[in-house]
Scaffold this motif. Structure first.
Motif, short mmCIF file in Angstrom:
data_model
loop_
_atom_site.label_atom_id
_atom_site.label_comp_id
_atom_site.label_asym_id
_atom_site.label_seq_id
_atom_site.Cartn_x
_atom_site.Cartn_y
_atom_site.Cartn_z
N LEU A 1 -6.48 10.33 3.68
CA LEU A 1 -6.97 8.96 3.66
C LEU A 1 -5.87 8.07 4.23
O LEU A 1 -4.72 8.18 3.82
CB LEU A 1 -7.27 8.52 2.24
CG LEU A 1 -8.56 9.07 1.67
CD1 LEU A 1 -8.64 8.76 0.19
CD2 LEU A 1 -9.75 8.47 2.39
N PHE B 1 -8.45 -2.50 -5.07
CA PHE B 1 -8.47 -1.85 -3.78
C PHE B 1 -7.83 -0.49 -3.89
O PHE B 1 -6.72 -0.34 -4.38
CB PHE B 1 -7.68 -2.71 -2.79
CG PHE B 1 -7.70 -2.20 -1.40
CD1 PHE B 1 -8.81 -2.40 -0.61
CD2 PHE B 1 -6.63 -1.50 -0.89
CE1 PHE B 1 -8.82 -1.94 0.69
CE2 PHE B 1 -6.64 -1.03 0.40
CZ PHE B 1 -7.74 -1.25 1.19
N SER B 2 -8.53 0.54 -3.45
CA SER B 2 -7.83 1.82 -3.38
C SER B 2 -7.93 2.41 -1.98
O SER B 2 -6.95 2.83 -1.40
CB SER B 2 -8.35 2.77 -4.42
OG SER B 2 -9.72 2.93 -4.29
N THR B 3 -9.11 2.42 -1.40
CA THR B 3 -9.22 2.94 -0.04
C THR B 3 -10.06 1.97 0.78
O THR B 3 -10.73 1.10 0.23
CB THR B 3 -9.91 4.31 -0.02
OG1 THR B 3 -11.21 4.15 -0.55
CG2 THR B 3 -9.15 5.33 -0.83
N LEU B 4 -10.04 2.19 2.09
CA LEU B 4 -10.83 1.31 2.96
C LEU B 4 -12.30 1.38 2.61
O LEU B 4 -13.01 0.38 2.59
CB LEU B 4 -10.64 1.73 4.42
CG LEU B 4 -9.47 1.10 5.18
CD1 LEU B 4 -9.50 1.55 6.61
CD2 LEU B 4 -9.52 -0.41 5.10
N LEU C 1 -6.54 -7.88 3.63
CA LEU C 1 -7.13 -6.54 3.61
C LEU C 1 -7.45 -6.12 2.18
O LEU C 1 -8.54 -5.62 1.91
CB LEU C 1 -6.15 -5.54 4.24
CG LEU C 1 -6.64 -4.11 4.35
CD1 LEU C 1 -7.75 -3.99 5.35
CD2 LEU C 1 -5.51 -3.18 4.75
N ASN C 2 -6.52 -6.35 1.25
CA ASN C 2 -6.69 -5.83 -0.11
C ASN C 2 -7.78 -6.55 -0.88
O ASN C 2 -7.76 -7.77 -1.00
CB ASN C 2 -5.39 -6.01 -0.89
CG ASN C 2 -4.36 -5.00 -0.48
OD1 ASN C 2 -4.49 -4.41 0.58
ND2 ASN C 2 -3.35 -4.82 -1.29
N TYR D 1 1.64 -3.81 -0.95
CA TYR D 1 0.81 -3.05 -0.01
C TYR D 1 0.76 -1.56 -0.31
O TYR D 1 -0.21 -1.07 -0.85
CB TYR D 1 1.23 -3.27 1.43
CG TYR D 1 0.27 -4.21 2.12
CD1 TYR D 1 -1.01 -4.38 1.63
CD2 TYR D 1 0.63 -4.92 3.24
CE1 TYR D 1 -1.88 -5.24 2.23
CE2 TYR D 1 -0.24 -5.79 3.85
CZ TYR D 1 -1.49 -5.94 3.33
OH TYR D 1 -2.35 -6.78 3.92
N GLU D 2 1.79 -0.81 0.07
CA GLU D 2 1.62 0.62 -0.07
C GLU D 2 2.79 1.22 -0.83
O GLU D 2 3.93 0.85 -0.60
CB GLU D 2 1.52 1.26 1.31
CG GLU D 2 0.27 0.85 2.02
CD GLU D 2 0.26 1.35 3.44
OE1 GLU D 2 -0.61 2.15 3.75
OE2 GLU D 2 1.13 0.95 4.20
N ILE E 1 -5.39 4.72 4.19
CA ILE E 1 -4.85 3.77 3.22
C ILE E 1 -5.41 4.17 1.87
O ILE E 1 -6.62 4.24 1.71
CB ILE E 1 -5.29 2.34 3.54
CG1 ILE E 1 -4.78 1.95 4.93
CG2 ILE E 1 -4.79 1.38 2.48
CD1 ILE E 1 -5.37 0.69 5.43
N SER E 2 -4.53 4.46 0.95
CA SER E 2 -5.02 4.83 -0.37
C SER E 2 -3.97 4.50 -1.39
O SER E 2 -2.85 4.96 -1.31
CB SER E 2 -5.33 6.33 -0.38
OG SER E 2 -5.50 6.75 -1.70
N ASN E 3 -4.32 3.66 -2.35
CA ASN E 3 -3.33 3.26 -3.34
C ASN E 3 -3.22 4.26 -4.47
O ASN E 3 -2.31 4.21 -5.25
CB ASN E 3 -3.68 1.89 -3.90
CG ASN E 3 -3.42 0.82 -2.88
OD1 ASN E 3 -2.89 1.11 -1.81
ND2 ASN E 3 -3.81 -0.39 -3.17
N LYS E 4 -4.22 5.13 -4.57
CA LYS E 4 -4.17 6.12 -5.64
C LYS E 4 -4.15 7.50 -5.00
O LYS E 4 -4.70 7.69 -3.93
CB LYS E 4 -5.42 6.01 -6.51
CG LYS E 4 -5.53 4.70 -7.23
CD LYS E 4 -6.87 4.59 -7.90
CE LYS E 4 -7.12 3.18 -8.37
NZ LYS E 4 -8.53 2.90 -8.56
#
Lengths: 351, 635
Positions: free
Chosen positions: A268, B204-207, B199-200, B440-441, A270-273
């Protein structure tokens, strides 16, 4: 342990003492301890028939509600004289000095063990003073002190000790234990009077998770759902009735992606988890069992059909709008079963 | 404006440049009748254009991805550099920027909302670094941009400036139509307006889990936007917002794919409300949209295709973290040196102690790696046409932010009691560094990304081999022959036959062997992890983190070796120390790699992973830290 003198405990030859415990009117811990005190004070020097007294006291423990009380056991042991039964030479030590007395205390310890009462360190001193370091009761005590602490915390579903007396608290513990299978579960308490048409006034402890709400909303309109029960769950000897809201079982295919084929790894961007991807095409949740999908669990104060009806109404208000469109069938095992059947017929006819 | 080759105004030149301008935009949303008429007014500016003479080299295969297959592209060992003229101009211009940012009226600015601040920057052309020169941009190359960003990071608002430049401005530069660029980008470059990149979502976890949605009205002229965006940097002072929203959800049997579109929204239109989120130094805002009407012209790029925009922009943004963290680290080291020297008056002299010197050396080593890796990656983008640096830029983000954090920690420890006060420089820098770990990340998610991106590439190429390895009983001869061919790998003693020392300065021979060893172990590690888990590897986060660490170390070693070798060959000042730093870094990296790879198949380590997993599982079950107090009694 084979003990020939232990074979017929209720032998007629044994001295039968008058059972004073039966005559007591107010049966509680205080009167029980009083009985022991009376016995000790009555025959201060010889204290005749103490083995028989202890046996009869052990027999009546449950009536007095003291079978789980360590203090009571200790005062019973205290009835025996200190020093008199301690073996003085090798022969005595080897051949169970004062066998009847020793066996009596071993039985007492056995009863403690059966009731899950763990002895404390004071008891060791008591037994040492009465039977000496080679007595069988002390050896039994040591074995108990080895195993009982290990078993004390073995339960994967620990309960508060002592257990609350209130049936509401007990039911809440039971429902929490059942619903704990899904960590996102929330336990809610409804009052049946909050529903307009309800007859009874009682509490309803209900558990439902977000996943269950989703599953319920996915239930097809033509499929009825069932309120089933009462089932029993035991909390340390207390049976609690609970009910479930169940839907038709769903079918799943066991299809999965080829574990050996590594061409399909998908990161993925972008994935925060940390992402978790199942290789099975469909993974049933823990609520989707082979015999049905469980949408909610509850226990009510009366376990009656009316309270269950209030439960369904409450669930509908509480984020389950789908319930209004479904036919709910009550299949209850208790006396209200007949009523439920009529209702069931009506509701199916309506559809 | 500097010019590499001053060009005189000619008719065909104007045509060429105009054509070029058009080719930069993806599509023109509104058709103009005479596209050239309006442009002619700008023509005075055209006389000032600089023309880039340097040609990009053809694309190379992706470097780190190929490392996983055991292919080492020795071309990458040539550290990128700028042309002499470029370098001179760059030094001059960043120098100007630096002096400007040091001036009193600039230093004390603490909000991007300050218009004068932005305009002063714009006056020396420091906003819109990569924008077209027609819009008063600079058209800098990636390496030059890095240098500018490093200079930005000196300022307290550095983070905000970088967000503005690398996320917002870049989105418009790369993807917006010409009309949009003129309408919105130009005022931003001029410093009149400010952009923010939204964006967030709230959760928010994924697009694909984005909740902000936009729908086309029936007449097809407007999009109606609804949703909420969190943690928008510069959101407080911004005038224009770049908003990403879900515009289409296609439900297949297997999965639901969402399409995302980027919109340009003016912040003062009806339906947009915002509030400042307190507690952050970055002027973070929460912005909510309620039935906001957006004209169709304001779509950035193509409809439903914005996930590519987000990926591209964020990938570049990760790279910019390298520049910022390098500057922060450098400043911290210099500050610490000052502090130490100041305290070294009494005997025993502090600066002579082994502890201090070791610390300084360690910090220098780490910073050296951070700088090298940043400029190597920027150089790859700069030198090679359309080079794939997605993994590399993520590696830059992880490595540089960790280096900066490590240095910040060392500073806190060395400063001691004074670091207890909030206003001390070490505390301030520590806070700033934290931004790069949290905003952000997170590095954790980046590491998963790095490892999985690599495995995705390797998985396709190794698929057949892995199938055989996972089913040895069906492939007897293969399995038996592999026991023989693989024996050196199993005993942690791979053949070092890449001959990397041929491409480096001879003094780095030993270090190059370390790199070879690591590259070989990475190749073996990739096979191991795929064989061990198969497709399930996607969920094996612990092993993935290890693989990512190995990848990061391999790439960092490549970067330091390339840089040290170049510096020493051309005789830069202090280059012998660079050799030392590089060799030392490689030595430590080798130890880390060795340990990480061995942990894939050491039984003890497998068990310890399992133990931790089990403890975690029990804690989630009981929803708390399960262990009883230390003073608890059972009887």
């Amino acid at each position: 342990m084979f003990m020939p003198w232990n074979k017929n405990k209720d032998d007629e030859k044994a001295i039968s003492v008058k059972d004073h415990f039966e005559t007591v009117k107010n049966k509680n811990k205080k009167t029980y301890l009083e009985m022991i005190n009376i016995y000790i004070n009555r025959d201060h020097i010889y204290r005749r028939g103490h083995v028989e007294f202890i046996y009869s006291a052990l027999k009546h423990m449950e009536e007095f509600g003291v079978q789980k009380d360590l203090e009571v056991y200790k005062s019973l042991i205290d009835v025996l004289p200190k020093g008199k039964f301690v073996p003085q030479n090798l022969i005595q030590a080897e051949f169970m000095h004062y066998p009847k007395q020793q066996q009596c205390i071993v039985d007492l310890l056995e009863q403690m063990e059966d009731n899950g009462v763990m002895p404390d360190l004071d008891m060791e001193d008591q037994l040492l003073a009465i039977f000496g370091s080679r007595g069988f009761p002390l050896r039994k005590y040591w074995r108990m002190m080895y195993w009982m602490p290990k078993f004390k915390n073995m339960s994967p579903f620990p309960l508060p000790n002592p257990l609350p007396d209130d049936i509401f608290e007990l039911a809440k513990l039971a429902i929490e234990r059942i619903s704990n299978i899904d960590v996102s579960n929330e336990v809610t308490i409804y009052q049946s009077v909050d529903i307009k048409d309800s007859i009874e006034d009682t509490w309803i402890i209900s558990a439902q998770s977000e996943t269950q709400r989703r599953l319920l909303s996915e239930n097809k309109q033509e499929d009825p759902i069932f309120v089933e029960g009462a089932f029993k769950v035991w909390l340390k000897g207390n049976p609690i009735n609970y009910f479930i809201l169940r839907g038709q079982p769903r079918t799943y295919t066991d299809e999965y992606e080829d574990f050996d084929n590594v061409e399909n790894i998908k990161p993925l961007f972008i994935s925060n988890k940390p992402s978790v991807k199942s290789l099975y095409k469909a993974v049933p949740t823990v609520h989707e069992q082979q015999d049905g999908v469980i949408y909610a669990v509850c226990a009510t104060g009366t376990s009656s059909k009316d309270s269950l009806l209030s439960w369904i109404r409450h669930l509908e208000i509480d984020r389950n709008p789908m319930l209004g469109k479904l036919s709910v069938v009550f299949t209850l095992r208790s006396g209200v079963k007949e009523v439920a059947k009529v209702e069931e017929q009506e509701q199916i006819d309506e559809k | 404006m500097y010019s590499l080759r001053r060009v005189t105004f000619k008719n065909d030149l104007i045509k060429n440049t105009l054509l070029r301008l058009h080719s930069t935009s993806i599509e023109t949303a509104s058709k103009q009748t005479g596209p050239y008429d309006s442009e002619l007014k700008q023509y005075e500016r055209l006389t000032n254009l600089t023309k880039r003479t340097r040609q990009k080299k053809p694309q190379r295969p992706p470097f780190v991805k190929n490392l996983l297959l055991g292919k080492f592209d020795t071309e990458i060992l040539v550290f990128p550099q700028l042309e002499n003229e470029e370098c001179d101009y760059l030094t001059r211009d960043t120098g100007n920027l630096k002096t400007l940012l040091k001036q009193k009226h600039m230093v004390n600015v603490n909000s991007m909302g300050d218009k004068n601040f932005r305009q002063s920057l714009s006056d020396i052309q420091s906003i819109g670094l990569q924008a077209s020169q027609f819009l008063d941009g600079r058209e800098s190359t990636p390496m030059e941009v890095m240098k500018f960003l490093e200079t930005y990071a000196d300022h307290d608002l550095g983070n905000n400036l970088i967000y503005n430049e690398q996320l917002s401005v870049q989105t418009l530069v790369k993807y917006a139509s010409e009309a949009l660029q003129k309408k919105y980008l130009f005022p931003v470059i001029k410093g009149e307006k400010l952009l923010a990149f939204c964006l967030n979502d709230k959760e928010f976890s994924t697009l694909s889990s984005m909740k902000t949605k936009a729908e086309l009205t029936e007449d097809g002229k407007y999009w109606i936007l609804n949703g909420e965006k969190m943690y928008v940097v510069n959101g407080v002072s911004a005038d224009y917002l770049i908003v990403f929203a879900v515009t289409n959800i296609s439900n297949n049997e297997e999965s639901s794919d969402v399409s995302i579109t980027a919109f340009l929204v003016e912040k003062d239109v009806q339906g947009v409300s915002w509030r400042k989120i307190d507690g952050s130094r970055n002027e973070v805002a929460q912005i909510s949209f309620q039935n906001v009407q957006i004209p169709v012209e304001n779509i950035i790029g193509q409809v439903h295709k914005a996930d590519h925009i987000a990926k591209d922009i964020i990938s570049d943004f990760r790279l910019s973290c390298g520049a910022a963290c390098s500057t922060l680290s450098r400043n911290m080291i210099n500050n610490l040196l000052q502090t130490i020297l100041k305290e070294s008056v009494e005997d025993p002299v502090l600066y002579k102690s082994e502890s201090v010197r070791n610390k300084l050396g360690k910090m220098a080593m780490n910073l050296y790696a951070a700088e090298s890796i940043t400029y190597l990656t920027a150089g790859l983008q700069d030198w090679y046409d359309n080079q794939d640096v997605t993994i590399e830029s993520a590696i830059v983000k992880v490595l540089t932010s960790e280096v900066a954090y490590e240095i910040a920690k060392i500073c806190l420890e060395s400063v001691g009691i004074s670091a207890n006060f909030k206003d001390h420089w070490s505390r301030k820098y520590h806070d700033r560094v934290l931004d790069y770990l949290t905003l952000y990340e997170t590095n954790e998610s980046q590491k998963l990304f790095i490892a999985l991106m690599g495995l995705q590439y390797a998985g396709v190429k190794l698929s057949e081999k892995i199938k055989k390895l996972r089913n040895p009983l069906f492939h007897g001869t293969f399995a038996l022959s592999r026991i023989w061919t693989n024996r050196k790998n199993v005993f942690d003693n791979p053949d070092l036959n890449l001959n990397l020392s041929y491409f480096l300065h001879p003094s780095l021979q030993q270090a190059s062997l370390h790199l070879e060893y690591c590259a070989k172990r990475l190749e073996y590690g990739t096979e191991m992890i795929l064989t061990k888990h198969g497709l399930e590897v996607m969920n094996k986060h612990v092993d993935l983190y290890r693989l990512a660490d190995v990848m990061i170390d391999c790439y960092a070693m490549t970067a330091v070796l390339a840089r040290a070798s170049r510096s020493h060959c051309i005789g830069l000042r202090n280059s012998p120390f660079e050799l030392l730093l590089a060799s030392n870094f490689c030595y430590f990296a080798r130890m880390r790699v060795k340990n990480n790879i061995l942990r894939y198949y050491y039984v003890e380590d497998l068990n310890s992973d399992k133990n931790l997993y089990d403890i975690g599982k029990q804690m989630t079950k009981s929803r708390e830290y399960i262990i009883q107090e230390a003073l608890m009694r059972n009887f």
